[in-house]
Structures are given as C-alpha cells and as structure tokens.
Design an enzyme around this catalytic site. Structure first.
Site, mmCIF file in Angstrom:
data_model
loop_
_atom_site.group_PDB
_atom_site.id
_atom_site.type_symbol
_atom_site.label_atom_id
_atom_site.label_comp_id
_atom_site.label_asym_id
_atom_site.label_seq_id
_atom_site.Cartn_x
_atom_site.Cartn_y
_atom_site.Cartn_z
ATOM 1 C CG LEU A 163 -2.062 0.962 1.286
ATOM 2 C CD1 LEU A 163 -2.977 0.802 0.067
ATOM 3 C CD2 LEU A 163 -2.867 0.766 2.554
ATOM 4 C CG ASP A 164 1.295 3.377 -3.656
ATOM 5 O OD1 ASP A 164 2.177 2.521 -3.838
ATOM 6 O OD2 ASP A 164 0.465 3.693 -4.517
ATOM 7 N NE ARG A 165 6.618 8.855 2.808
ATOM 8 C CZ ARG A 165 7.562 9.724 2.558
ATOM 9 N NH1 ARG A 165 8.325 9.602 1.499
ATOM 10 N NH2 ARG A 165 7.776 10.728 3.367
ATOM 11 C CB SER A 183 -2.488 4.595 -0.225
ATOM 12 O OG SER A 183 -2.356 5.082 -1.550
#
Length: 182
Positions: free
Chosen positions: A44-46, A48
């Site tokens: 999960l992207d930073r 997000s």
C-alpha cells in the site's frame, strides 16, 4: 498467534519494516508493535491509507497478493472534480495505462464516508469540487487507482483501501492492528 494480521496503515508510512537507505528516516511498519515474523501480503503506497494484511504464512501471502486469485480490493477514493457516469464509464470497461490495459473495475459514486481524520489533511479548495468513489479492483498494479482516476481527468486526493476479499479495516483505528479470527 493468528496467521493473519489486519493493520490500518496510516498515511505517510511505508509498507516495509526498514528504511535504512533513506537519507531522512521515514515511518515504517516497525513503528506499530507488530508480531515478529509477519510480512505484508501486497503493498500500500506511502501516500495511501487503510487495510494492509500481514502474515507469517508464505502460501497465504502469495494467495492474497497474486492477481491470479482475483481477491477483490475495495478502495474509498476522494477525487478532484465532479465526474459523471460518462466520465467513470471507461474505468468500468478498463483503461489503457502505460503498462497496458486494466481489468474492468466496479466504480460508483458514494457519499463522503465517515473516516478518521488524515494527518496532514487533504488540501481543501473552495473553487474545485471533489467527490468520493468506491472502486473495486481484481488486480493491483503500482499506483493503479491513482493512475486510473488521473486517466479520466479526476486526480486522486485521498485513497483508503477498505477491504481485501473478506477482510475489512472497519473498526480498526489508524496505526492499530488486530489478528484475524481463525
């Protein structure tokens, strides 16, 4: 210990346990008191937030993360603009990004969800409308939701992964985790 941990990953946290190569330290999963021996099943992207699954079971990790198993992932997405059904239609049939065509997504407008506050908050602009979408994908490319919404002219302002398959982040505060029932 359960084979599966559900973490509500806050904004600005990396989906990894170390960040030794960065010249400035960034928050990682090691900040949340997780059991030893668990690893993220996917990323999960930073920038997000929301559900991140961690497990010590390699087969379960592969099953959750592998797009061949098509575990649906539900995202609550605040976008810039006021998209019409015609604007959102390409997302429902699949759009072609630089890395190829996406699978069709389920997309619908939703009322603003009752979520936790984000730190820092999303920038509010009086002259630019925004709205919330629920987007369900069965694949998980790098920054896919953000690239898809930008593709149709509605850049993502906030992205919260709400559900992966049967697991949901509802009731778990940001930075908190719980073991999934066996």
């Amino acid at each position: 210990m359960s084979d599966l941990i559900l973490l509500n990953k806050p904004f600005d946290v990396l989906s990894q346990f170390t960040d030794a190569r960065s010249p400035t330290p960034r928050r990682t999963l090691s900040d949340f008191g997780l059991p030893s021996g668990v690893y993220p099943a996917g990323r999960l992207d930073r920038d997000s937030e929301g559900l991140l699954l961690l497990t010590s079971d390699g087969r379960l990790q592969a099953r959750i993360a592998d797009p061949r198993f098509k575990a649906p992932k539900t995202y609550l997405v605040q976008v810039e603009g006021d998209p019409t059904d015609a604007t959102l239609a390409p997302l429902r049939t699949g759009v072609t990004l630089k890395d190829g065509p996406t699978r069709p997504a389920q997309v619908r407008r939703i009322p603003a969800p009752d979520l936790w506050d984000r730190d820092p908050p999303v920038r509010f602009r009086k002259t630019v409308p925004d709205c919330w979408l629920e987007i369900i994908l069965t694949e998980g490319r790098n920054r896919q939701v953000r690239r898809m919404t930008a593709h149709v002219g509605c850049p993502t302002l906030r992205l919260v992964r709400w559900r992966i398959g049967e697991w949901c982040v509802d009731g778990i505060a940001p930075g908190q985790w719980t073991a999934a029932p066996r």
